[in-house]
Design a protein around this motif. Structure first.
Motif, short mmCIF file in Angstrom:
data_model
loop_
_atom_site.label_atom_id
_atom_site.label_comp_id
_atom_site.label_asym_id
_atom_site.label_seq_id
_atom_site.Cartn_x
_atom_site.Cartn_y
_atom_site.Cartn_z
N VAL A 196 -24.07 0.62 -102.26
CA VAL A 196 -24.53 0.06 -100.99
C VAL A 196 -26.05 0.09 -100.86
CG1 VAL A 196 -22.41 0.49 -99.74
CG2 VAL A 196 -24.17 2.23 -99.77
N ASP A 197 -26.72 0.48 -101.90
CA ASP A 197 -28.19 0.49 -101.94
C ASP A 197 -28.80 1.36 -100.85
OD1 ASP A 197 -30.61 -0.22 -103.15
OD2 ASP A 197 -30.91 -1.87 -101.75
N LYS A 198 -28.23 2.54 -100.66
CA LYS A 198 -28.76 3.52 -99.71
C LYS A 198 -29.03 4.82 -100.47
CE LYS A 198 -28.02 0.91 -96.11
NZ LYS A 198 -29.10 0.08 -95.68
N LYS A 199 -30.03 5.56 -100.02
CA LYS A 199 -30.35 6.84 -100.65
C LYS A 199 -29.28 7.87 -100.36
CE LYS A 199 -35.31 6.18 -100.59
NZ LYS A 199 -36.59 6.69 -100.16
N ARG A 200 -29.10 8.80 -101.29
CA ARG A 200 -28.11 9.86 -101.13
C ARG A 200 -28.34 10.67 -99.85
NH1 ARG A 200 -25.89 13.13 -105.59
NH2 ARG A 200 -24.55 11.59 -106.54
N THR A 201 -29.59 10.90 -99.51
CA THR A 201 -29.89 11.68 -98.31
C THR A 201 -29.42 10.93 -97.06
OG1 THR A 201 -32.14 10.82 -98.27
CG2 THR A 201 -31.82 12.96 -99.30
N TYR A 202 -29.56 9.61 -97.06
CA TYR A 202 -29.12 8.81 -95.91
C TYR A 202 -27.60 8.86 -95.79
CZ TYR A 202 -28.64 5.01 -92.62
OH TYR A 202 -28.32 4.27 -91.51
N ILE A 203 -26.90 8.71 -96.91
CA ILE A 203 -25.44 8.77 -96.92
C ILE A 203 -24.98 10.14 -96.42
CG2 ILE A 203 -23.36 8.68 -98.34
CD1 ILE A 203 -24.67 5.95 -97.98
N SER A 204 -25.65 11.19 -96.86
CA SER A 204 -25.31 12.54 -96.43
C SER A 204 -25.47 12.70 -94.92
CB SER A 204 -26.18 13.56 -97.16
OG SER A 204 -25.89 14.86 -96.73
N ARG A 205 -26.55 12.17 -94.36
CA ARG A 205 -26.76 12.24 -92.91
C ARG A 205 -25.67 11.48 -92.16
NH1 ARG A 205 -32.59 11.25 -93.72
NH2 ARG A 205 -32.05 9.11 -93.27
N MET A 206 -25.26 10.34 -92.70
CA MET A 206 -24.18 9.56 -92.09
C MET A 206 -22.89 10.37 -92.09
SD MET A 206 -24.61 5.64 -93.49
CE MET A 206 -22.95 5.71 -94.07
N GLU A 207 -22.60 11.01 -93.19
CA GLU A 207 -21.36 11.78 -93.31
C GLU A 207 -21.36 12.99 -92.37
OE1 GLU A 207 -20.29 10.94 -98.00
OE2 GLU A 207 -21.46 12.71 -97.46
N ASN A 208 -22.50 13.62 -92.20
CA ASN A 208 -22.55 14.85 -91.44
C ASN A 208 -22.69 14.67 -89.94
OD1 ASN A 208 -22.26 16.75 -93.58
ND2 ASN A 208 -24.31 16.18 -94.24
N ASN A 209 -23.48 13.70 -89.50
CA ASN A 209 -23.63 13.56 -88.04
C ASN A 209 -23.69 12.11 -87.55
OD1 ASN A 209 -26.20 12.79 -88.70
ND2 ASN A 209 -27.19 14.64 -87.98
N GLY A 210 -23.66 11.15 -88.43
CA GLY A 210 -23.61 9.76 -88.02
C GLY A 210 -24.84 9.25 -87.29
N SER A 211 -25.94 9.98 -87.38
CA SER A 211 -27.13 9.56 -86.65
C SER A 211 -27.73 8.28 -87.21
CB SER A 211 -28.18 10.67 -86.66
OG SER A 211 -28.64 10.90 -87.96
#
Length: 42
Positions: A2-17
Motif C-alpha cells: 500500500v506504499d505506506k511506511k511501517r511506522t504509519y501502519i503500526s500507528r493505524m493498528e494501535n490507535n487509528g489516528s
C-alpha cells in the motif's frame, strides 16, 4: 503493497489516528484483498 511506511501502519493498528478513507481503502483493498463498504443511514 500500500506504499505506506511501517511506522504509519503500526500507528493505524494501535490507535487509528489520522486514518483517512483513502488510506483505509488502500489498506483493505490493495493490501488485504478485501472490500470496503461504507453506508450512511439516518
Amino acid at each position: 503493497m500500500v506504499d505506506k511506511k511501517r511506522t504509519y501502519i503500526s500507528r493505524m493498528e494501535n490507535n487509528g489516528s489520522n486514518l483517512t478513507l483513502k488510506t483505509l481503502y488502500e489498506t483493505v483493498e490493495k493490501g488485504l484483498g478485501g472490500k470496503v463498504k461504507i453506508s450512511i443511514e439516518n
